[in-house]
Every structure is written in structure tokens, then in C-alpha cells.
Scaffold this active site. Structure first.
Site, mmCIF file in Angstrom:
data_model
loop_
_atom_site.group_PDB
_atom_site.id
_atom_site.type_symbol
_atom_site.label_atom_id
_atom_site.label_comp_id
_atom_site.label_asym_id
_atom_site.label_seq_id
_atom_site.Cartn_x
_atom_site.Cartn_y
_atom_site.Cartn_z
ATOM 1 N N HIS B 325 0.870 -1.173 0.000
ATOM 2 C CA HIS B 325 0.000 0.000 0.000
ATOM 3 C C HIS B 325 0.907 1.223 0.000
ATOM 4 O O HIS B 325 1.830 1.304 0.806
ATOM 5 C CB HIS B 325 -0.897 -0.014 1.235
ATOM 6 N N ARG B 345 -6.337 10.224 -0.487
ATOM 7 C CA ARG B 345 -5.994 10.736 -1.813
ATOM 8 C C ARG B 345 -7.242 10.886 -2.676
ATOM 9 O O ARG B 345 -7.328 11.785 -3.498
ATOM 10 C CB ARG B 345 -4.962 9.823 -2.478
#
Lengths: 192, 551
Positions: B325, B345
Site C-alpha cells: 500500500h 488521496r
């Protein structure tokens, strides 16, 4: 590891020296302690590692999740494990009157003295007491909102002198709430 | 324990570029995405999967010759924990139609469907029911439910994310079932984020061409698990055996899967379970800490199902590809490895180097984003160093407040906000420091569209299986995977159990022949598996340990 990079902690009455940048759970693993219980996601999501701890300069016992509490010199703690807080069994599809069912499933819920101990016990900053009163008055939208971040650690149930089971009241209220709404698409079996 | 002065001074660079970056984001402009050739370049040079020396070839089993991460290869070639001559298989402790091994999201979804279809169901799980990576999944679950979306776009996105290596039939099942799976969850009581008129709130994740990510704040997996677990507890037909992992699968005289040997972790008793069908839903391998990376995974993520199934001869796929990740926390030290959801994000936060400059399009697929961050901290030399000696980049969460209004971080990322607030960091005011962290097992056991494996009566669902995500999974497709394939496996297992006769003779011969293979290959290092619990004791403690009990 250098002595100055370590702190002394007390776990279940025994003193250990562990690295100073650790959490209570990280420190336990570092001592070689092993368990299949009281240990879960190690990221503050699952509520398995509920802990009681006391700081050297304080006179009261705090509550929290062992995987999220930083160690510090002189901290003393133990793990709560699974606090006795049985879940009621119900079938959502047969509940016609969710408000009445709440009192049938959780008869103790009216016993709240409003002492607020559950609120201080919650590691997720949930206003547990208010949430319980919202449930009593049938305001499940507010219950759902209050308990959005509940990790079901059971520390509120442990704090409660009236034996309330807030984690399961919240789970029930959230589920009943969603059921009360019309589904967006028609029911189908999985394709293929 | 807030940021020390040296990091605070670096945050000023982030704050300096923030107004212009927010301005550009408001205009809909973003940092240019990499071309396919550039992506390949970043992956080859910087992604941990591409480091040849971190892998080795398997010398035994159905994937002999395949190069896998060393930590996993060692475990797949481990010896049984059982004394095969001592185990008595004639004393059956539990008889059941369907045995499910692993009680996370996939196992629980399977249990609900199997019991609904009329099967008797026994679930064995290593830790508590629901202690699984499912509760840690934060960002959301994909499903083409929005007006402008279709399973077709979802299909193309999932294939693209997996670099077109995915098994097409599995992806088709995944995307076609997705809207129904989300409706199923909703009916069970999962509270998804919605608009006041009842429409689902959907967002982008990395690599999605439509907004398709349904979430419950930043605790989507926890909410799904809470509900599935609650429902399973309310079904009397499901028998739950907690703290009771499986050590081996059992086959029968027909070569079909017929149960498992379980270990009660508390009493150290062995249980023999006879079943007409078995579903493996044991999850992934995060706690093997491939290449020493910290991980976001649950304590129990030790690849147990892979080990047992490999001994039975099931082929695996894509296990050479591990998902890192892009954004695992690296500061404060107590949070190291902690998942920072991609939703940050998705809400518009940029990734920034030491100078406060953007260096990638924030929603590149996970493997590409990870490679770019590793590049920035190595080749480019623009990483931010923490006091504990880690290096990473900034994730500018405060810009979410500017883009979506005051209070958005607290509302949408409440769990994360709390986790940093405990350490004196307000992520709605200060950015987070991140670096790639081991997150997901992309590959796994080869399965068909209903979770069936090459052994009749043995099914697999969730992270233990492979193919649906190919070499790289997109955000929100694993929560979907566990629900879709968990349900499918549950239904298929119940149907299989109805048709298949009861097994007669239980056998561990497949383990015996695997042991013979190990001997022939000269592997006798004494390593045993499945791992069950990760060993975090420091070396000096391990070296002095003795076994105090008869295993």
C-alpha cells in the site's frame, strides 16, 4: 538496546524494560509474551486489546486499546480480555416494532443513572451515554451517528453500573435503522 | 509527541506550495499521470516485487519451479505440525455439511449463504470471530451502482489495475455481482454513506474511471464485519469454533475434501471435523513481513490456508506479486505500518517530497504509486527522515479541508483523525508522513467462479484465493471480493454438500506424500507450518526458548 532508549513498564504486576517508542501491545510482544486472545488487528480497529492502565503521576485508572497507547516510564496496565457482555439473539426480518424489541432484547437499558462512566471509558471518544438515551427514545439515526467508530471493545459495558450493553444496543440500532429504508435495487441472487 | 522541530520546519515547505496546489486542484488540474512505459520503468526499478534476490524457486509441489518471496516459499515447504502416525482419524468430533475455515468477511458471508441454503455449517477460526483484515479495510467497496457507471467499466478498470493478468471469468463474476452484493449488505444493515435523498455517496479510488467506491466513513470494513458477524451470531444453524485453527485438510477415499484437523489453541486438543464440503477463507500473508516491510495486516494473517491447500496439491497463482500500500504511516513510531486509506488521496490530498513538491499523480494504481514513493526516497534523495531513521513522503491531508470545507477530515476520516490525535497530531492541520507498507496478497489458490478448486469439495474465497485481482488489486475490490466470492462459495458448498454423499474414510495421505516430496528434495530444516501465530519475540528470547508441553 541502550538503556536510555528503554522505559520500565508494569504488566499484570511484573516489571519489564521495553523500547520507549512502543505501544503497550508492541511492548508485550517485545517481551516474548504470546497469546491468541487479547490480540487482534494491532491497528486500533478491532477492539480486542482493551486495557486498563495507570500513569505514575495519576490516581485514577484509565481505559484504552493496548495497541494504541504509547508506553511511558512507570505505566502500569493489564488487559481486560472479553468483558461479560452477551449478545442477544434476534431475527431482524421478524421484528415488527423495533422500539418495543429494543426493550425486550435489552431490558436493562432503562437502568442508566447518567453517571457518564461509559463516556470516559470509551477509547473512541463516543458519547456512549447520550447514544443510549437516543436509543431509549427511539432516535436510531442519532445512535448510528454516535457509534459510527465503535470497535466493540466492551469497555463501556465494563464501566456501566447498571449492566447496560451499549455495544450491542448500538449494533442493533444501526441494523434496524438500515432495514427501515427502502432498498435501492430489487433483490436478486448472485448472477452466473 | 507532536512533530519535532526538524519535521515542523519541513512542513513549512508543504504549507508554502499548498495554496497553488489547491488552486490547481479546484480547476480540475492534476499532476500528469505516467505513461504505460514510464509505469513499467518505475515498477521494474523500484517495486519490491521486482527484486530478484528476494525470491526463490519452489522445489516441491504443484508450483515447483515458480519463484516466490522467500518468506512464503519457506512456509509452503514446511513440515506438518501433526505426528501423522499418531493422529486418530476414526474418532470424529464434529460432523457437518459445510466446514468453513477462517471467520473474516469471506468466511462469514459464506456461512450466511450456506446456512440460508439449508446446510449445517461449522466455522473454525484461529482468533475471535471477525478478527480479520476485513475490519481493517477502511476506504470502501467498489460496485457499479451509480448512474454513469456500469459493470463493464468496472471490469475494464479491474483488468487494467491488474495489468490485464486477471482471470477474466472471475473479474466478470466480481463486477456483475457487485451491485447485488452491495444491496445484500445494505439489507443486512450496513450503513453506507448516503446523500439525504438516499442515493449512495460514491468516490474515486486509484485506477477507477468512474466514482464507484461506497464507504462507511473510513471504517467500511469494520462496519461490514460488525454486521455480518452480528447476523451470523443470530443464526442458530452456524456453529462457531473460536481460537481453533485448522492444521491440515482431510481428504476421503474418493480423493475429495472431507474435513480438517483442528487445534484448540486453549486446551491444545485436536478435533477431527468431517464435512461434505470445506471452504478455505483464511486470508492473506501480511504477517510474514515479506522483505522485512512493516504491514497493515491483522495479527492472524499468516497464510495458513495456502500452506494446507498446497500440501493437498492445489495450484497457486500470482503469489509472486504482493501488494504494497503506498501510504502506510511512518510517524509517530507507534503508528508505523498503520494503514492510511487511499480515500485520503481520493478526497484530493497530494503526495509531496521533502521540498513540498508533487512527484506523481496521487491516484496512480497502488503498485505504481508505491514504486514512485520508493524512488523519491532512494534515487531522488527527496525523502523526509523521521527521528527513528525511517524515510517517507508527506500526505497533505489539510488540503482536504480547503477543497471540501472545514470539518471534512474529522467527518470522512474520523478513525484516522483519532489515531493521530492520540499522538498530538491534528491531521486536518498537519500532513502525515507515509511510506509503502505490506498490505495484501494479490495472488493465492486457483479457483473457479464459485470458489471451487481442483479438489472436489474444497472451495476457497477471499484473500487466500487468487486470479481475480491478477498482479495488482485496486482499492475497494477486496471488500467486494470477500462478499461476492464468499457468498458464491457458500452457495456452491451447500449445493455440493446436498449432492455429495457422506465421506467414509478420512485420510492424511496427501500430507504423507508431500512429506515424502520434501524429503526427496532434501528439505529437512525442521520448519513447521501453518505458522498460526507470528513470532515477535526478539532473537535472544527465541534462542533460549524450550517447549514446555507435548505438541
Amino acid at each position: 538496546m541502550a538503556f536510555q532508549d528503554q522505559v520500565s513498564i508494569q504488566f499484570m504486576g511484573k516489571t519489564y524494560r521495553v523500547s520507549k517508542d512502543s505501544t503497550l501491545m508492541g511492548a508485550l510482544l517485545e517481551t516474548g509474551w504470546e497469546s491468541a486472545r487479547e490480540l487482534g488487528c494491532l491497528g486500533g480497529c478491532c477492539g480486542t486489546c482493551a486495557a486498563l492502565y495507570r500513569l505514575p503521576d495519576e490516581t485514577h485508572v484509565r481505559t484504552g486499546l493496548a495497541c494504541r497507547i504509547p508506553v511511558r516510564e512507570g505505566i502500569s496496565f493489564s488487559l481486560v480480555g472479553c468483558y461479560p457482555c452477551p449478545e442477544p439473539v434476534y431475527d431482524l426480518t421478524t421484528i415488527d416494532d423495533p422500539k418495543q424489541a429494543l426493550f425486550d432484547l435489552f431490558p436493562e437499558i432503562t437502568g442508566c443513572h447518567k453517571c457518564g462512566l461509559c463516556v470516559t471509558a470509551c477509547p473512541q471518544d463516543i458519547d456512549v451515554m447520550r447514544g443510549m438515551w437516543c436509543a431509549v427514545f427511539g432516535d436510531y439515526v442519532s445512535v448510528a451517528d454516535h457509534f459510527k467508530h465503535c470497535v466493540q471493545c466492551g469497555l463501556c459495558a465494563r464501566a456501566c453500573r447498571a449492566g447496560l450493553r451499549p455495544i450491542w444496543v448500538a449494533a442493533y440500532a444501526r441494523r434496524v435503522l438500515e432495514r427501515g429504508q427502502e432498498p435501492l435495487v430489487g433483490g436478486q441472487e448472485p448472477s452466473g | 509527541m507532536s512533530y519535532p522541530p526538524e519535521l515542523k520546519s519541513l512542513i513549512r515547505f508543504v504549507e508554502k506550495t499548498r495554496p497553488q496546489r489547491v488552486e490547481r486542484a479546484r480547476r480540475g488540474e492534476s499532476y500528469p499521470a505516467l505513461t504505460l512505459a514510464e509505469r513499467q520503468d518505475r515498477l521494474t526499478r523500484f517495486h519490491p516485487d521486482y527484486r530478484a534476490e528476494a525470491k526463490r524457486a519452489l522445489s516441491v509441489g504443484s508450483n515447483k519451479g515458480d519463484r516466490l518471496p522467500i518468506e512464503l516459499a519457506d512456509l509452503l515447504e514446511s513440515h506438518s505440525r501433526l505426528d501423522l502416525d499418531e493422529v486418530r482419524l476414526d474418532r470424529v468430533d464434529v460432523d457437518t455439511d459445510v466446514l468453513i475455515i477462517g471467520a473474516g468477511g469471506a468466511g462469514t458471508a459464506a456461512a450466511l449463504e450456506a446456512v440460508q441454503a439449508g446446510a449445517s455449517v461449522t466455522v473454525a477460526t484461529k482468533l475471535r470471530h471477525g478478527d480479520a483484515n476485513t475490519v481493517m479495510a477502511e476506504g470502501g467497496i467498489q460496485g457499479a451502482t451509480a448512474e454513469a457507471d456500469s459493470p463493464c467499466y468496472h471490469y475494464i478498470d479491474a483488468m487494467g489495475g491488474g495489468h490485464f493478468s486477471n482471470a477474466p471469468d472471475l473479474v466478470e463474476a466480481l463486477v456483475k455481482d457487485a451491485p447485488v452484493a452491495i444491496e445484500w449488505l445494505e439489507r443486512l444493515g450496513v450503513l453506507f454513506d448516503k446523500y439525504p435523498d438516499g442515493r449512495m455517496k460514491v468516490r474515486h479510488g486509484g485506477g477507477t474511471s468512474r466514482k464507484r467506491l461506497h464507504s462507511c466513513g473510513d471504517m467500511t470494513g469494520a462496519e461490514i464485519m460488525r454486521v455480518l458477524r452480528d447476523e451470523a451470531r443470530n443464526r442458530p444453524g452456524i456453529r462457531m469454533l473460536e481460537f481453533t485453527p485448522a492444521l491440515e485438510l482431510l481428504l476421503d477415499e474418493r480423493g475429495q475434501c472431507a474435513g480438517a484437523v483442528l487445534l484448540n489453541l486453549e486446551t491444545r486438543e485436536l478435533y477431527i471435523v468431517r464435512a461434505k464440503a470445506v471452504i478455505l477463507s483464511t486470508g492473506g500473508l501480511g504477517r510474514l513481513h515479506i522483505q522485512g516491510f512493516p504491514c497493515t495486516n491483522h495479527y492472524g494473517a499468516t497464510a495458513d490456508g495456502l500452506v494446507m491447500a498446497y500440501r493437498a496439491g492445489i495450484k497457486t497463482c500470482f503469489l509472486d506479486s504482493t501488494q504494497f500500500h503506498p501510504t502506510g504511516a511512518i510517524y509517530p513510531e507507534q503508528n508505523a505500518g498503520l494503514l492510511i486509506t487511499e480515500k485520503v488521496r481520493g478526497l484530493g490530498a497530494h503526495l509531496l517530497n521533502r521540498s513540498g513538491e508533487e512527484f506523481l499523480f496521487a491516484l496512480e494504481p497502488r503498485d505504481v504509486a508505491s514504486a514512485c514513493i520508493i524512488r523519491e526516497c532512494s534515487e531522488q534523495g527527496l525523502g523526509v527522515a523521521t527521528p527513528a531513521g525511517r524515510s517517507g513522503v508527506w500526505l497533505d491531508s489539510p488540503m482536504i479541508e480547503l477543497l471540501h470545507g472545514e470539518g471534512t477530515v474529522r467527518r470522512e476520516l474520523g478513525a484516522k483523525y483519532l489515531q493521530f490525535q492520540r499522538f498530538g497530531i491534528d491531521i486536518s492541520r498537519e500532513p502525515m508522513l507515509v511510506y509503502p507498507t505490506l498490505h495484501y496478497q494479490n495472488g493465492g489458490l486457483v479457483i473457479g467462479v464459485n470458489g471451487e478448486t481442483s479438489i472436489p469439495g474444497l472451495l476457497a474465497a477471499g484473500e487466500v484465493s487468487g486470479g481475480v485481482h491478477g498482479k495488482n488489486r485496486l482499492m475497494g475490490n477486496s471488500l467486494l471480493d470477500i462478499v461476492v466470492f464468499g457468498r458464491r462459495a457458500g452457495l456452491a458448498a451447500a449445493a455440493y454438500a446436498r449432492e455429495a454423499g457422506a465421506p467414509k474414510a478420512l485420510s492424511l495421505d496427501h500430507v504423507r506424500s508431500f512429506e515424502r516430496e520434501l524429503t526427496e528434495a532434501g528439505i529437512s530444516d525442521g520448519k513447521v507450518g501453518p505458522m498460526l501465530l507470528p513470532n515477535y519475540a526478539p532473537e535472544h528470547i527465541r534462542a533460549r526458548r524450550v517447549a514446555m508441553h507435548v505438541p
